[in-house]
Design an enzyme around this catalytic site. Structure first.
Site, PDB file in Angstrom:
ATOM      1  N   LYS A 122       4.042   0.897   9.282  1.00 48.99           N
ATOM      2  CA  LYS A 122       4.343   2.157   8.583  1.00 48.99           C
ATOM      3  C   LYS A 122       3.710   3.146   9.399  1.00 48.99           C
ATOM      4  O   LYS A 122       4.065   4.292   9.441  1.00 48.99           O
ATOM      5  CB  LYS A 122       3.861   1.938   7.173  1.00 48.99           C
ATOM      6  CG  LYS A 122       4.740   1.441   6.187  1.00 48.99           C
ATOM      7  CD  LYS A 122       4.141   1.310   4.627  1.00 48.99           C
ATOM      8  CE  LYS A 122       3.091   0.103   4.827  1.00 48.99           C
ATOM      9  NZ  LYS A 122       2.449   0.065   3.271  1.00 48.99           N
TER      10      LYS A 122
ATOM     11  N   GLU B 271       0.818  -1.340   0.059  1.00 51.45           N
ATOM     12  CA  GLU B 271      -0.125  -0.018   0.022  1.00 51.45           C
ATOM     13  C   GLU B 271       0.893   1.288   0.058  1.00 51.45           C
ATOM     14  O   GLU B 271       1.874   1.450   0.829  1.00 51.45           O
ATOM     15  CB  GLU B 271      -0.754   0.059   1.263  1.00 51.45           C
ATOM     16  CG  GLU B 271      -2.016   1.209   1.367  1.00 51.45           C
ATOM     17  CD  GLU B 271      -2.684   1.324   2.484  1.00 51.45           C
ATOM     18  OE1 GLU B 271      -2.935   0.283   3.530  1.00 51.45           O
ATOM     19  OE2 GLU B 271      -3.376   2.547   2.693  1.00 51.45           O
TER      20      GLU B 271
ATOM     21  N   ARG C  15       5.279 -13.124   9.487  1.00 47.82           N
ATOM     22  CA  ARG C  15       5.745 -11.726   9.365  1.00 47.82           C
ATOM     23  C   ARG C  15       7.183 -11.634  10.009  1.00 47.82           C
ATOM     24  O   ARG C  15       7.463 -12.434  11.093  1.00 47.82           O
ATOM     25  CB  ARG C  15       4.915 -10.380   9.541  1.00 47.82           C
ATOM     26  CG  ARG C  15       4.680 -10.195  11.034  1.00 47.82           C
ATOM     27  CD  ARG C  15       3.516  -9.199  11.370  1.00 47.82           C
ATOM     28  NE  ARG C  15       3.860  -7.951  10.731  1.00 47.82           N
ATOM     29  CZ  ARG C  15       3.124  -7.292   9.858  1.00 47.82           C
ATOM     30  NH1 ARG C  15       2.225  -8.005   9.343  1.00 47.82           N
ATOM     31  NH2 ARG C  15       3.424  -6.258   9.431  1.00 47.82           N
TER      32      ARG C  15
HETATM   33  P1  ATP Z   1       2.703  -2.110   7.641  1.00 49.39           P
HETATM   34  O1  ATP Z   1       1.802  -2.831   9.056  1.00 49.39           O
HETATM   35  O2  ATP Z   1       4.130  -2.125   8.055  1.00 49.39           O
HETATM   36  O3  ATP Z   1       1.975  -0.886   7.336  1.00 49.39           O
HETATM   37  P2  ATP Z   1       1.273  -3.633   5.668  1.00 49.39           P
HETATM   38  O4  ATP Z   1       1.196  -5.179   5.933  1.00 49.39           O
HETATM   39  O5  ATP Z   1       0.572  -2.816   6.209  1.00 49.39           O
HETATM   40  O6  ATP Z   1       2.595  -3.275   7.061  1.00 49.39           O
HETATM   41  P3  ATP Z   1       1.501  -3.520   2.994  1.00 49.39           P
HETATM   42  O7  ATP Z   1       2.056  -2.281   2.134  1.00 49.39           O
HETATM   43  O8  ATP Z   1       0.286  -3.743   3.031  1.00 49.39           O
HETATM   44  O9  ATP Z   1       2.217  -3.200   4.267  1.00 49.39           O
HETATM   45  O10 ATP Z   1       2.469  -4.841   2.623  1.00 49.39           O
HETATM   46  C1  ATP Z   1       2.864  -5.228   1.498  1.00 49.39           C
HETATM   47  C2  ATP Z   1       3.210  -6.720   1.676  1.00 49.39           C
HETATM   48  O11 ATP Z   1       4.301  -6.643   2.585  1.00 49.39           O
HETATM   49  C3  ATP Z   1       2.134  -7.587   2.265  1.00 49.39           C
HETATM   50  O12 ATP Z   1       2.138  -8.613   1.516  1.00 49.39           O
HETATM   51  C4  ATP Z   1       2.484  -7.763   3.761  1.00 49.39           C
HETATM   52  O13 ATP Z   1       2.004  -8.889   4.192  1.00 49.39           O
HETATM   53  C5  ATP Z   1       3.994  -7.651   3.437  1.00 49.39           C
HETATM   54  N1  ATP Z   1       4.625  -7.318   4.753  1.00 49.39           N
HETATM   55  C6  ATP Z   1       4.344  -6.134   5.521  1.00 49.39           C
HETATM   56  N2  ATP Z   1       5.154  -6.160   6.535  1.00 49.39           N
HETATM   57  C7  ATP Z   1       5.595  -7.329   6.691  1.00 49.39           C
HETATM   58  C8  ATP Z   1       6.932  -8.138   7.485  1.00 49.39           C
HETATM   59  N3  ATP Z   1       6.992  -7.385   8.698  1.00 49.39           N
HETATM   60  N4  ATP Z   1       7.204  -9.241   7.380  1.00 49.39           N
HETATM   61  C9  ATP Z   1       6.978  -9.934   6.193  1.00 49.39           C
HETATM   62  N5  ATP Z   1       6.071  -9.326   5.438  1.00 49.39           N
HETATM   63  C10 ATP Z   1       5.413  -8.280   5.506  1.00 49.39           C
HETATM   64 MG    MG Z   2      -1.521  -2.993   4.747  1.00 49.95          MG
END
Ligand code: ATP
Ligand code: MG
Length: 556
Positions: A268, A34, A258
């Site tokens: 983020k 995102e 994760r």
């Molecule tokens: P955040 O909570 O940091 O905003 P998010 O999952 O909302 O993370 P996205 O931009 O939606 O962030 O994530 C893109 C991809 O990266 C998704 O497939 C998510 O599952 C993966 N991802 C995000 N954080 C991690 C992590 N700590 N370890 C492994 N994969 C991750």
């Molecule tokens: Mg997300």
């Protein structure tokens, strides 16, 4: 990457799928960020996994920006994500945006309404939450649940046309209010948001929810293996339900644990707070766990990929110690970083028997760890040198093998010197050390027959360049600042940045390049910061030579 290691569980699934001829053996993964912030090391894990699988099985990976929330998403983030991916060494097959599917997704929603699987609800968010029940108590129907298909179609069209205000109506799937899985209790599909979107502008005022966008986007692209993190396990039945009811391409979701890293936070939302509240200088502050922060700090793409490979793919969450990440960059820089000398806390060493005004060039290896060498450099030498304050002791203990009254040590790549006397400043701190040198002891052609145990680094006073040096420590004082119930900002380490305004460095470091690693002998690995301008160099310490924290733990 290590091709010998056992298959991880996702690779096992894919190999089975290929054997069974599923999707004709085709593998298409996607990385779906995102664009509401910069990528962090957790994303790197997901990137390495998705791109790694595609590479291993002759497949492809799409980059899909999951941009369904107009309020938090920005083009700046899109650009940074692409830059970070390229820097990490990955090329995506297609650059796609969920927002490009808005029309198609709208069509899917209409189809579900037509089949009686979705309805417009006028209830407020609070009313919806109230009627939803609890995991042990079934939910109750909203008074709008049994609207006719025609009425729903009209109301949904009116929602799109902008007839209603934010929050006035939502579109919900009609599934099962008694399901033990709360995600199946008539989940929201669309909400109204009168906001400009970073790509579609004001074309839309209704936006699909994650659950109604993600699986359908996978399906539109014919993604074969949609990989996400464990918290999406309870969403999977809904992912499958939409695909089944819409009779579209059967993408399938797989979940892995994760990455959590010690001494930092990773979401983020929290990283954005650190930026906005001024705890760090920006998303690329070298203390941030972002890809851009690690890059600025001096991490290499290889070290990050190696780290992701080493931690593997797990089904259960745990916290990975940040010292493993530091180990990976140390290993990499040991093989690639050029050795240089820098004096961070200087005192002056004066060689009393070295002819005044004389200069000579010493020769030093760029990197003795490289087989066959990595070239040499010249090191100007003269009678006045900067040495490190800690390499001299007025009253040295027995096993101190550096300088003190009467002690001898080797100046790295140069001569052996003997300390004859010293002078203190008005505060009683040593200011100047007077030595004699052994002319026959020049490195590489030493015929002096003298053996000394200690070697110290130095820079010629006359030839030294100066630099600001930034030393970093962990951004948080505790292992898990982001754990539940904690306000992570209360655990910030107030000493995470130490600035040395005027260090003395080898003159040829004036030509240092951003992106290249240097080992400042005995001081750690460093890299030129992008803040540098000619005449004012800034170096970041990427990592120390040894793990200082592990040592602390052993001591205590
Ligand atoms: P955040 O909570 O940091 O905003 P998010 O999952 O909302 O993370 P996205 O931009 O939606 O962030 O994530 C893109 C991809 O990266 C998704 O497939 C998510 O599952 C993966 N991802 C995000 N954080 C991690 C992590 N700590 N370890 C492994 N994969 C991750
Ligand atoms: Mg997300």
């Amino acid at each position: 990457m290590n091709e010998e290691r056992p298959l991880n569980f996702i690779e096992e699934i894919i190999e089975e799928d290929i054997q069974n001829g599923k999707h004709s053996g085709r593998v298409l993964t996607r990385f779906p960020p995102e664009p509401n912030g910069y990528l962090h090391i957790g994303h790197a894990k997901s990137i390495c996994l998705n791109f790694g699988l595609a590479k291993r099985y002759n497949g492809k990976t799409n980059l899909r920006f999951d941009d369904t929330n107009p309020v938090t998403e920005e083009t700046e983030y899109v650009e940074s994500i692409k830059e970070d991916l390229r820097w990490l060494g990955f090329e995506w097959a297609q650059e796609l945006y969920t927002s490009d599917y808005f029309e198609q997704l709208y069509g899917f929603a209409v189809k579900l309404i037509q089949k009686g699987w979705a309805y417009v609800d006028d209830s407020s968010a609070e009313q919806i939450a109230q009627l939803k029940g609890t995991p042990t108590e079934p939910g109750r129907p909203s008074p709008f649940r049994d609207r006719s298909i025609e009425e729903n179609l009209q109301l949904f069209a009116d929602m799109r046309a902008g007839k209603y205000m934010d929050g006035e109506k939502v579109l919900r799937a009609k599934i099962d209010l008694a399901s033990p899985n709360m995600h199946l209790r008539d989940p929201l599909m669309y909400r109204i948001r009168h906001e400009d979107h970073h790509r579609t502008g004001n074309t839309w005022c209704i936006y699909p929810m994650y659950d109604f966008a993600h699986g359908q986007s996978d399906s539109i692209e014919e993604v074969t293996h949609s990989i996400c993190t464990l918290e999406f396990i309870p969403h999977r039945p809904l992912y499958d339900w939409f695909i089944e009811k819409l009779e579209i391409f059967p993408s399938h979701q797989y979940e892995f644990a994760r990455l959590n890293l010690s001494y930092t936070v990773m979401s983020k939302r929290k990283l954005l707070q650190l930026v906005n509240d001024g705890f760090v200088s920006g998303w690329d502050d070298p203390r941030m766990p972002t890809i851009s922060g690690l890059r600025r700090r001096g991490y290499t793409p290889h070290s990050i990929r190696e780290f992701c490979d080493r931690i593997g793919v797990a089904k259960r969450e745990n916290i990975i110690d940040v010292s493993l990440l530091e180990f990976c960059i140390r290993e990499d820089l040991n093989k690639s970083a050029w050795r240089r000398m820098a004096v961070l806390d200087p005192i002056k060493l004066i060689i009393t028997n070295y002819p005044e005004g004389k200069e000579e060039m010493m020769i030093g290896e760029n990197n003795p760890e490289v087989e066959g060498g990595d070239g040499m450099r010249e090191l100007p030498f003269s009678s006045e040198l900067w040495i490190e304050r800690e390499d001299f002791m007025e009253n040295p203990p027995k096993k101190f093998f550096r300088l003190g009254p009467g002690l001898m040590a080797r100046l790295k790549s140069a001569y052996i010197v003997k300390c004859e006397s010293f002078v203190n400043d008005e505060n009683g701190n040593v200011k100047e050390v007077y030595c004699t040198y052994i002319p026959e002891s020049r490195s590489g052609e030493d015929t002096s027959g003298i053996n000394v145990k200690g070697t110290i680094h130095w820079v010629s006073v006359k030839h030294a360049a100066t630099a600001e040096i930034r030393l970093y420590d962990r951004l948080f004082r505790v292992e898990d600042p982001g754990s539940e119930g904690r306000d992570f900002k209360e655990y910030i380490n107030p000493e995470s940045l130490q600035i040395i305004p005027n260090a003395y460095i080898e003159p040829d470091l004036a030509e240092a390049e951003v992106g290249r690693g240097y080992q400042f002998i005995r001081k750690g690995y460093f890299s030129l910061d992008k803040d540098s301008v000619p005449g004012k160099l800034v170096f970041n310490r990427t990592v120390t030579l040894k793990d200082a924290w592990a040592k602390e733990v052993r001591k205590s």
